[in-house]
Design a protein around this motif. Structure first.
Motif, short mmCIF file in Angstrom:
data_model
loop_
_atom_site.label_atom_id
_atom_site.label_comp_id
_atom_site.label_asym_id
_atom_site.label_seq_id
_atom_site.Cartn_x
_atom_site.Cartn_y
_atom_site.Cartn_z
N LYS A 44 0.81 -1.29 0.07
CA LYS A 44 -0.09 0.16 0.07
C LYS A 44 0.83 1.28 -0.08
O LYS A 44 0.45 2.31 -0.63
CB LYS A 44 -0.96 -0.05 1.33
N TYR A 45 2.17 1.29 0.84
CA TYR A 45 2.82 2.21 0.83
C TYR A 45 3.44 2.59 -0.72
O TYR A 45 3.77 3.69 -1.11
CB TYR A 45 3.95 2.04 1.82
N GLN A 46 3.87 1.45 -1.36
CA GLN A 46 4.62 1.58 -2.59
C GLN A 46 3.62 2.21 -3.64
O GLN A 46 3.99 3.00 -4.62
CB GLN A 46 5.13 0.02 -3.04
N HIS A 47 2.19 1.70 -3.46
CA HIS A 47 1.28 2.31 -4.38
C HIS A 47 1.02 3.82 -4.07
O HIS A 47 0.80 4.73 -5.06
CB HIS A 47 -0.04 1.44 -3.88
N GLY B 158 3.14 9.88 -9.97
CA GLY B 158 2.36 10.23 -11.15
C GLY B 158 1.73 11.50 -10.85
O GLY B 158 1.66 12.22 -11.96
N ARG B 159 1.35 12.14 -9.77
CA ARG B 159 0.72 13.27 -9.66
C ARG B 159 1.51 14.48 -9.21
O ARG B 159 1.11 15.64 -9.55
CB ARG B 159 -0.38 13.11 -8.56
N VAL B 160 2.67 14.20 -8.32
CA VAL B 160 3.39 15.27 -7.95
C VAL B 160 4.51 15.56 -8.73
O VAL B 160 4.75 16.76 -9.04
CB VAL B 160 3.68 15.20 -6.48
N THR B 161 5.47 14.67 -8.87
CA THR B 161 6.79 14.91 -9.54
C THR B 161 6.60 14.51 -11.11
O THR B 161 7.41 14.99 -11.90
CB THR B 161 7.87 13.76 -9.04
N HIS B 162 5.70 14.00 -11.35
CA HIS B 162 5.30 13.52 -12.82
C HIS B 162 6.57 12.74 -13.47
O HIS B 162 6.76 12.93 -14.89
CB HIS B 162 5.23 14.83 -13.68
N SER C 278 9.49 6.43 -12.31
CA SER C 278 9.41 6.27 -10.92
C SER C 278 8.09 5.49 -10.53
O SER C 278 7.82 4.75 -9.79
CB SER C 278 9.73 7.24 -10.09
N ALA C 279 6.72 6.24 -11.17
CA ALA C 279 5.79 5.49 -10.69
C ALA C 279 5.42 4.29 -11.44
O ALA C 279 4.94 3.53 -10.65
CB ALA C 279 4.52 6.60 -11.62
N PHE C 280 5.95 4.03 -12.54
CA PHE C 280 5.57 2.46 -13.06
C PHE C 280 6.75 1.66 -12.02
O PHE C 280 6.10 0.74 -11.84
CB PHE C 280 6.46 2.80 -14.55
N TYR C 281 7.75 2.02 -11.78
CA TYR C 281 8.64 1.10 -10.80
C TYR C 281 7.75 0.97 -9.67
O TYR C 281 7.69 -0.25 -9.11
CB TYR C 281 9.89 1.90 -10.42
N TYR C 282 7.41 1.91 -8.89
CA TYR C 282 6.38 1.88 -7.46
C TYR C 282 5.15 0.98 -7.84
O TYR C 282 5.10 -0.07 -7.07
CB TYR C 282 6.36 3.25 -6.71
N HIS C 283 4.49 0.98 -8.76
CA HIS C 283 3.37 0.23 -9.22
C HIS C 283 3.77 -1.26 -9.52
O HIS C 283 3.13 -1.99 -8.62
CB HIS C 283 2.67 0.75 -10.52
N ASN C 284 4.93 -1.48 -9.93
CA ASN C 284 5.48 -2.97 -10.09
C ASN C 284 5.82 -3.37 -8.85
O ASN C 284 5.55 -4.64 -8.74
CB ASN C 284 6.55 -3.04 -11.06
#
Length: 603
Positions: A77-80, A87-91, A95-101
């Motif tokens: 849940k933290y990684q999500h 995705g929303r702040v740093t764009h 990194s967003a893809f990495y953390y989703h994975n």
């Protein structure tokens, strides 16, 4: 725990809830079963309060605690949450893809199928936005395998919608219509259904089936209760554009009304669509007004970093101002910066053919003019052209023959090497390894003479012969993408995460077997080198096919190489293999910053 209950009370102010969380954490001291849940709740509050430094600090504590206590749910849940943050702040979509994975991997450990499917859905959306439509379709198909038809209808419908969007981008309009229809039938949400219906209408608009699109949009517009909403403006804009395309001169009133609503609700992306439609509607009758809309469209597209919208605007500007070279130069620059996605290939080839036709027509016109002035000179020149052409044809045919023979020889040589490797592999496995194993067995059964050191040495030799056998063994070139996936999976471990993008069957279509084998060996060498030397925790491999070239990108976050460090046998072997298939290998090592390897070769 009262403090925890107060912390999750949505009616309390965020700062007050954070105080309750801190109190609960102080009492828990890491021993409570809900300690990981408390840390995640604190991370969520840091995010909501925009305390991003504190979010990182608490996240590190949560990560350590979760790994020690095997609390994979809180860690996932933290990684999500971190994926959402990037995705929303740093764009930062990488990194967003990495953390989703990473979150998906945690949910796999606890077999939470719903969360696995949702993370795959989020990953596919990032791939789609980066124009990796084939990769997105593969990820979406994987997501469907985890989502439950009765419990996850909302997300299954979203998967169908995303599949439709990707098919639409790839110009597979029939498949796009089918998937949008599935999404509409599957969803139980009226709002989502309206969105999918609007998307379906846009596909018909792209196919210029305006009557069908108009029928859908008319019913849809009447069903939307909020007449000043983003969704209402989107449907109104599409309906008005469809009416204009059908020849209704009053349709521009609806286009203006949709633009006004989008301005009121600050929908900048929607405004880009409105300005595009208005510019097209006024292009011929009111070119000055159309130019104003296009200028505004370009300003918004640059503000939002949406180069596709600026490209569309430049297309219209080039029609308005045919002699303005600045528009043409900017258009070409933007096209190049977008790396010529697959959907632009046909357009580029068409442009090349058009330019070549114009050039040939100019040559013929010049030749006709000269022939009129001097028939004799034209005849002589024609003879020279014939002789030169014949000579060029003969020279070209000779060159092609020599090239063909060299390529054939190279291919036969590579096949001979591969056959030799297989023969050596079989002999090493069937003869040498089995003989060593027999000696080991005799030593073990003849008590009194065996030495532990001798047995250990023989065991080491036996394992090395098996390794040599596997490294030079057969490669399944028919299902080559599966062979590569199997190879890479061998190097996945708790300490080393391997991310693979674009590895699909279509990349290797019509690629010669000897090239596949060389690539397999080269990638194997890279993975062995990574395992032995790099200390990498993250490895990324991407596979792309552009025109007649295959591009492989390898990146890891290991220790890299020192500038003065010489290449080992593994890397030299890798370079030689790629060179033998007319390819290039670019090595970009940075000490303590990892290794980047780029491989490019003709299919």
């Amino acid at each position: 725990m009262a403090a925890y209950q107060s912390a999750i009370n949505d009616s309390l102010p965020l700062h007050q809830r954070k105080e309750h969380i801190n109190t609960a954490l102080a009492k828990s001291q890491g021993k409570d079963s809900i300690h990981g849940q408390l840390l995640y709740s604190k991370c969520s509050l840091h995010y909501a309060l925009k305390e991003y430094d504190s979010l990182y600090i608490t996240g590190k504590i949560l990560t350590t605690h979760s790994q020690n206590s095997s609390n994979f749910l809180s860690l996932g849940k933290y990684q999500h949450l971190m994926a959402y943050y990037h995705g929303r702040v740093t764009h930062d979509t990488d990194s967003a893809f990495y953390y989703h994975n990473q979150a998906k991997n945690q949910f796999i450990k606890i077999e939470d199928s719903a969360r696995i499917g949702r993370r795959l859905l989020s990953m596919s959306i990032i791939q789609k936005n980066r124009n990796d439509h084939f990769g997105a379709k593969e990820t979406l198909t994987e997501a469907l395998g985890y989502l439950d038809e009765s419990l996850d209808k909302k997300f299954i419908a979203s998967v169908y919608n995303e599949l439709a969007t990707n098919h639409g981008k790839l110009l597979n309009h029939t498949d796009a219509i089918n998937y949008y229809t599935l999404a509409i039938k599957t969803t139980a949400s009226p709002n989502d259904r309206q969105i999918y219906q609007n998307n379906l209408a846009t596909i018909y608009m792209e196919q210029k089936e305006y009557e069908t699109a108009r029928s859908i949009l008319l019913k849809l517009l009447d069903s939307i209760p909020a007449k000043r909403s983003v969704h209402y403006a989107r449907v109104l804009d599409n309906l008005s554009y469809t009416n204009w395309a059908l020849g209704n001169p009053e349709a521009t009133n609806g286009l203006h009304r949709a633009l006004q609503i989008r301005k009121e609700v600050d929908d900048l992306r929607g405004q880009m669509a409105s300005y595009t439609h208005l510019a097209e509607a006024y292009l011929n009758k009111r070119p000055v007004q159309a130019r104003g809309y296009l200028d505004t469209l370009i300003q918004i597209s640059r503000r939002l970093a949406v180069p596709r919208a600026e490209i569309d605007a430049l297309k219209y500007l080039m029609r308005l101002e045919t002699r303005n070279d600045d528009h043409k130069l900017r258009y070409i620059s933007l096209q190049d910066s977008m790396h010529s996605v697959d959907l632009q290939v046909k357009t580029q080839f068409a442009k090349m053919k058009y330019d070549d036709r114009i050039k040939q027509e100019a040559i013929l016109k010049l030749q006709a003019t000269e022939a009129t002035k001097n028939a004799e000179l034209a005849e002589q020149q024609t003879q020279k052209v014939i002789y030169l052409s014949l000579g060029s044809i003969l020279l070209a045919l000779s060159g092609l023959y020599i090239y063909f023979m060299l390529q054939r020889h190279k291919k036969e040589k590579m096949q001979e090497i591969y056959t030799t490797e297989k023969r050596i592999s079989k002999k090493v496995h069937d003869e040498l390894a089995n003989d060593i194993y027999g000696v080991m067995t005799n030593l073990q059964h003849n008590s009194g003479s065996e030495s532990p050191e001798v047995l250990d040495t023989l065991e080491h030799i036996y394992q090395k012969t098996r390794d040599i056998s596997y490294e030079t063994g057969d490669v399944d070139t028919r299902n080559f993408h599966l062979s590569l996936k199997k190879l890479l999976a061998q190097y996945q471990s708790p300490t080393t995460n391997i991310a693979v993008m674009g590895l699909e069957e279509s990349v290797w279509k019509n690629t010669a077997d000897y090239k596949k084998i060389a690539v397999y060996r080269a990638i194997h060498e890279l993975m062995v080198n990574m395992k032995k030397h790099s200390e990498a925790s993250l490895v990324s491999l991407s596979f792309q096919r552009r025109h007649n070239q295959i591009h492989i990108q390898y990146v890891d976050n290991g220790i890299g190489m020192k500038p003065e460090q010489k290449k080992g046998n593994g890397l030299r072997n890798t370079e030689n293999r790629i060179r033998n298939i007319d390819g290039t290998l670019i090595l970009a090592p940075e000490f303590n910053k990892g290794l980047k390897v780029s491989i490019l070769f003709p299919k």
